[in-house]
Design a protein around this motif. Structure first.
Motif, PDB file in Angstrom:
ATOM      1  N   ALA A 327       3.199  -4.636  -7.941  1.00 34.91           N
ATOM      2  CA  ALA A 327       1.774  -4.702  -7.597  1.00 34.91           C
ATOM      3  C   ALA A 327       1.576  -5.229  -6.182  1.00 34.91           C
ATOM      4  CB  ALA A 327       1.046  -5.589  -8.604  1.00 34.91           C
ATOM      5  N   PHE A 328       2.386  -6.201  -5.796  1.00 37.65           N
ATOM      6  CA  PHE A 328       2.297  -6.743  -4.435  1.00 37.65           C
ATOM      7  C   PHE A 328       2.742  -5.710  -3.402  1.00 37.65           C
ATOM      8  CE2 PHE A 328       4.952  -8.735  -1.079  1.00 37.65           C
ATOM      9  CZ  PHE A 328       3.923  -9.249  -0.291  1.00 37.65           C
ATOM     10  N   LEU A 329       3.889  -5.075  -3.631  1.00 36.50           N
ATOM     11  CA  LEU A 329       4.426  -4.131  -2.652  1.00 36.50           C
ATOM     12  C   LEU A 329       3.504  -2.930  -2.447  1.00 36.50           C
ATOM     13  CD1 LEU A 329       8.189  -4.144  -3.713  1.00 36.50           C
ATOM     14  CD2 LEU A 329       7.223  -5.122  -1.618  1.00 36.50           C
ATOM     15  N   ALA A 330       2.845  -2.482  -3.517  1.00 37.24           N
ATOM     16  CA  ALA A 330       1.985  -1.296  -3.414  1.00 37.24           C
ATOM     17  C   ALA A 330       0.559  -1.633  -2.991  1.00 37.24           C
ATOM     18  CB  ALA A 330       1.965  -0.560  -4.751  1.00 37.24           C
ATOM     19  N   GLY A 331       0.247  -2.922  -2.894  1.00 35.22           N
ATOM     20  CA  GLY A 331      -1.107  -3.328  -2.550  1.00 35.22           C
ATOM     21  C   GLY A 331      -1.544  -2.858  -1.177  1.00 35.22           C
ATOM     22  N   ARG A 332      -2.771  -2.365  -1.078  1.00 34.33           N
ATOM     23  CA  ARG A 332      -3.361  -1.834   0.153  1.00 34.33           C
ATOM     24  C   ARG A 332      -2.657  -0.560   0.629  1.00 34.33           C
ATOM     25  NH1 ARG A 332      -3.764  -4.881   4.818  1.00 34.33           N
ATOM     26  NH2 ARG A 332      -6.023  -4.811   5.060  1.00 34.33           N
ATOM     27  N   ARG A 333      -1.769  -0.016  -0.204  1.00 32.61           N
ATOM     28  CA  ARG A 333      -1.034   1.193   0.177  1.00 32.61           C
ATOM     29  C   ARG A 333      -1.357   2.384  -0.721  1.00 32.61           C
ATOM     30  NH1 ARG A 333       2.569  -3.148   1.404  1.00 32.61           N
ATOM     31  NH2 ARG A 333       3.394  -2.988   3.536  1.00 32.61           N
ATOM     32  N   VAL A 334      -1.749   2.116  -1.965  1.00 33.38           N
ATOM     33  CA  VAL A 334      -2.090   3.206  -2.885  1.00 33.38           C
ATOM     34  C   VAL A 334      -3.355   2.840  -3.653  1.00 33.38           C
ATOM     35  CG1 VAL A 334       0.290   4.013  -3.180  1.00 33.38           C
ATOM     36  CG2 VAL A 334      -0.632   2.272  -4.727  1.00 33.38           C
ATOM     37  N   ALA A 510      12.238  -1.362  -2.196  1.00 35.07           N
ATOM     38  CA  ALA A 510      11.382  -2.433  -1.679  1.00 35.07           C
ATOM     39  C   ALA A 510      11.168  -2.277  -0.175  1.00 35.07           C
ATOM     40  CB  ALA A 510      11.999  -3.788  -2.000  1.00 35.07           C
ATOM     41  N   ARG A 511      12.234  -1.912   0.559  1.00 38.96           N
ATOM     42  CA  ARG A 511      12.085  -1.704   2.007  1.00 38.96           C
ATOM     43  C   ARG A 511      11.187  -0.505   2.299  1.00 38.96           C
ATOM     44  NH1 ARG A 511      17.800  -3.113   2.340  1.00 38.96           N
ATOM     45  NH2 ARG A 511      17.967  -5.185   3.300  1.00 38.96           N
ATOM     46  N   TRP A 512      11.281   0.514   1.459  1.00 40.70           N
ATOM     47  CA  TRP A 512      10.415   1.684   1.657  1.00 40.70           C
ATOM     48  C   TRP A 512       8.949   1.263   1.591  1.00 40.70           C
ATOM     49  CZ3 TRP A 512       6.493   4.219  -0.775  1.00 40.70           C
ATOM     50  CH2 TRP A 512       6.202   5.520  -0.349  1.00 40.70           C
ATOM     51  N   TRP A 513       8.626   0.446   0.593  1.00 39.89           N
ATOM     52  CA  TRP A 513       7.250  -0.030   0.479  1.00 39.89           C
ATOM     53  C   TRP A 513       6.865  -0.900   1.673  1.00 39.89           C
ATOM     54  CZ3 TRP A 513       3.730   2.044  -2.355  1.00 39.89           C
ATOM     55  CH2 TRP A 513       4.021   2.615  -3.591  1.00 39.89           C
ATOM     56  N   ALA A 514       7.783  -1.754   2.112  1.00 39.76           N
ATOM     57  CA  ALA A 514       7.477  -2.644   3.236  1.00 39.76           C
ATOM     58  C   ALA A 514       7.162  -1.854   4.502  1.00 39.76           C
ATOM     59  CB  ALA A 514       8.646  -3.590   3.485  1.00 39.76           C
ATOM     60  N   ASN A 515       7.790  -0.700   4.657  1.00 41.49           N
ATOM     61  CA  ASN A 515       7.601   0.105   5.866  1.00 41.49           C
ATOM     62  C   ASN A 515       6.542   1.190   5.719  1.00 41.49           C
ATOM     63  OD1 ASN A 515       9.663  -1.292   7.250  1.00 41.49           O
ATOM     64  ND2 ASN A 515      11.236  -0.026   6.261  1.00 41.49           N
ATOM     65  N   TYR A 516       6.035   1.373   4.507  1.00 43.32           N
ATOM     66  CA  TYR A 516       5.092   2.468   4.274  1.00 43.32           C
ATOM     67  C   TYR A 516       3.723   2.119   4.844  1.00 43.32           C
ATOM     68  CZ  TYR A 516       2.291   5.938   1.761  1.00 43.32           C
ATOM     69  OH  TYR A 516       1.428   6.956   1.446  1.00 43.32           O
ATOM     70  N   ARG A 517       3.196   2.992   5.678  1.00 44.34           N
ATOM     71  CA  ARG A 517       1.887   2.795   6.287  1.00 44.34           C
ATOM     72  C   ARG A 517       1.029   4.028   6.024  1.00 44.34           C
ATOM     73  NH1 ARG A 517       3.925  -1.337   6.441  1.00 44.34           N
ATOM     74  NH2 ARG A 517       4.059  -2.902   8.108  1.00 44.34           N
TER      75      ARG A 517
END
Length: 693
Positions: A327-334, A510-517
């Motif tokens: 939930a944290f990693l996907a927040g503000r991204r999807v 996890a890195r993919w989510w961190a870099n996803y914009r």
């Protein structure tokens, strides 16, 4: 839509300056009040008002209507007076508030000699009144969903209460007709019996007289117990006496007179005059089935690693930790097509040393490895502190072990700081798809704002501490309904510790989510445009079915006047959509789709968890001390082999005297909670008590 906190505070101060007594109400709602005694605490003193809105900056504004008369017309198309235009014009001579739900409220002062109180639908269909003992919300208060209160142009509230108009003669006559004061019965004197039908009212008046001179709840209760035994014919149940004493003692001594004038004592008699139908006991769905703890993809992989490395593997806590991390990693991204986001508030209940801490350590390690450890928080210092943290880092994962302590402090009204935290958490949850306005700080020309805040909470608590903190107030203020609460059960066998590297696939995702914009442009970090995860037609149909099922449960709770049920069932559809979104992005982070499998899992999860939450609330939340002991006794039987226990064993475990124990047994036997089983034995009879559910 939210209202800037400074606007609320300044408006509250402006009302107080005009002479109106105000008090704060839960953000985004009409109730409950954020003060111990609601409208009885209302104040027009600037220092008190400022202190309240400093503590609860997003609180709605309520005006106490003692001494006022508010005509509350529900609905913009209400036909009342449409055939009497002259009376409509006279009605419009008063200030008019346009309510968040499309109604109108005309505000008058009460003429000398009147003591009009609240009524519902008696003046006319869907026309209520608010007078002594009531309150109304006023602009710029806002309800969840963005509906706001505002003043009718040219009919704003701009005069002091003493300058308000009084109702026109025809309306005053109608209001007088609504008043049906009961004859003031003199307080019984020693030796007079109190007949059935007058017992509650008489005891309440005795208690009120004692409270006015400063006597404590214990002193009042002792006197009422004696009066009940000696004079009530027949005596009312002990728990009812306790309820009266507790209810009267909540008033400050100087408020007792006001309560008497407003008829609060008379309301005690309604328990005898009108018997409400008791809601049927809720069935226990049991803990969450193991199959609902499995989510494909990232969540399952993090959970598996946690279980493989934990000193005491705990599937429920591992699941909570993995779900919170996703939930944290996907927040503000999807987001989903309804603009639902991944922000969730999770609470795992487990005893000490049962594996609560390990999932937090796993999450911390993963986030450190991918460079997102600055998004971690571990305690709620204050509401302002949470806001400041999210202003710097709009997506945060708070992993805290203090949820039960916070709830206990709020429930016992010990710490306004925790009330402020609660208000902030409630508002942030609803602001995930919009903008959260912050308070204005000294030296700032304008307040700051947090764009699309993503606050994820992974809280843990000890079960009995959490249940002790529950009260109806806590269950209906919205926080309980927003929580996903899971019970870890008994601690399982341990395993030898070993050092195991984080799985490469977990780190890669996890890195993919961190870099996803998502989106494009230089403002994507400040104002992102989250990717919309589409629904399949089958998933859409299942979501509609789930919403309709939740609406049916809501209607049933509403019909039985169950505020806890309506609060919790009202959030089920939203919870289902959030969980389905998380399932989709966990299963396939690069090309997610909310399919039937995601919605089916989410719906089963949300429905089961909601029913379990309501069952546990019913089993633990007490209305008064006697009720609490009844629930405790039922819990003892529920946990016993065969759900029954011998008299001597149960008496010892209840740790109470035999008279009190007898009262508990008699009450529970009469209301069908337990069955008394008597087995003849030489010289005496052996008694056992069996739970009936």
């Amino acid at each position: 839509m939210t209202t800037p906190a400074d606007n609320l505070k300044q408006a509250a101060l402006a009302y107080a300056e005009m002479g109106y007594a105000v008090f704060p109400v839960t953000p985004g709602a009409k109730a409950p009040p954020l003060t111990a005694h609601g409208c009885l605490d209302a104040s027009a003193h600037a220092a008190q008002v400022e202190a309240w809105w400093d503590a609860y900056p997003s609180a709605n504004i309520a005006i106490a209507t003692a001494g006022l008369m508010v005509i509350d017309i529900d609905g913009a198309d209400n036909p009342w007076l449409t055939d009497q235009p002259e009376r409509q014009l006279q009605l419009a001579a008063a200030p008019c508030s346009l309510t968040a739900n499309g109604g109108r409220q005309f505000i008058y002062r009460q003429p000398p000699g009147r003591a009009w109180r609240n009524t519902a639908g008696r003046l006319a269909p869907h026309v209520d009144t608010r007078g002594n003992g009531g309150y109304i919300l006023v602009a710029p208060s806002v309800l969840d969903g963005g509906k706001t209160y505002r003043w009718q142009p040219t009919c704003e509230l701009e005069q002091a209460p003493t300058a308000l108009p009084t109702p026109p003669d025809w309306l005053a006559a109608m209001l007088d007709a609504l008043e049906q004061p009961a004859a003031e019965a003199p307080a019984p004197t020693d030796g007079n019996s109190i007949p059935e039908g007058q017992r509650n009212q008489a005891l309440a008046r005795i208690a009120g007289s004692m409270r006015r001179v400063g006597m404590t709840q214990a002193e009042i209760l002792a006197a009422l117990q004696r009066a009940n035994t000696d004079r009530c014919r027949p005596p009312i149940p002990p728990q009812e006496v306790e309820r009266i004493a507790a209810s009267i003692a909540r008033y400050e001594p100087d408020q007792a007179f006001t309560a008497a004038v407003e008829g609060h004592w008379d309301q005690m008699a309604q328990g005898e005059a009108e018997q409400e139908l008791a809601a049927p006991p809720l069935p226990d769905p049991g803990p969450l089935p193991d199959e609902l703890l499995r989510v494909p993809g990232f969540i399952g992989e993090v959970m598996d690693y946690c279980l493989a490395t934990a000193p005491y593997p705990n599937p429920v806590m591992a699941f909570c930790g993995a779900l919170a991390l996703q939930a944290f990693l996907a927040g503000r991204r999807v987001r989903d097509p309804g603009d639902n986001r991944t922000n969730i508030y999770l609470l795992g209940l487990a005893h000490s040393a049962a594996g609560k801490d390990w999932p937090r350590k796993v999450n911390t390690r993963i986030l450190h490895e991918i460079g997102l450890s600055d998004g971690l928080g571990d305690r709620f210092a204050s509401g302002e502190g949470i806001q400041d943290a999210l202003f710097l880092q709009p997506s945060m994962l708070f992993q805290t072990d203090e949820i039960d302590g916070m709830l206990q402090s709020i429930n016992k009204a010990k710490d306004a700081r925790h009330e402020n935290v609660m208000g902030t958490l409630l508002t942030l949850y609803s602001a995930s798809s919009s903008v959260f306005p912050m308070r204005r700080k000294a030296g700032q020309e304008a307040p700051s704002a947090i764009d699309q805040p993503n606050l994820v909470i992974f809280g843990t608590a000890i079960p009995n501490h959490y249940y002790e903190a529950l009260s109806e107030r806590m269950l209906t203020n919205g926080f309980f309904a927003r929580m996903v609460i899971l019970e870890a059960g008994r601690r399982g066998p341990g395993q030898e510790p070993r050092i195991v590297d984080l799985p490469p696939r977990v780190l890669e995702t996890a890195r993919w989510w961190a870099n996803y914009r998502p989106g494009t442009g230089n403002l994507e970090d400040w104002h992102p445009s989250p990717t919309i995860v589409q629904l399949t037609p089958e998933a859409q149909a299942l979501l509609v079915e789930t919403r309709q099922q939740a609406e049916a449960e809501y209607a049933a709770a509403e019909a039985r006047s169950d505020p806890v049920g309506t609060t919790v069932w009202g959030r089920v559809s939203e919870q289902t959509r959030k969980l389905a979104l998380l399932h989709a992005v966990s299963a396939n982070h690069t090309a997610p789709s909310i399919d039937a499998a995601a919605v089916s899992w989410a719906a089963q999860f949300a429905m089961h968890q909601t029913r379990r939450m309501l069952f546990m609330a019913q089993a633990h939340v007490a209305d008064n001390p006697f009720h609490a002991e009844c629930l405790k006794l039922l819990q003892k039987l529920r946990a016993a082999p065969g759900q029954e226990m011998a008299h001597s064993v149960l008496l010892k475990r209840m740790k109470t005297d035999s008279k009190r124990f007898g009262d508990l047994i008699e009450t529970l036997s009469q209301n069908g909670g337990i069955e008394i089983v008597t087995t003849p034995r030489p010289g005496t009879a052996h008694r056992r008590y069996r739970l009936l559910e």
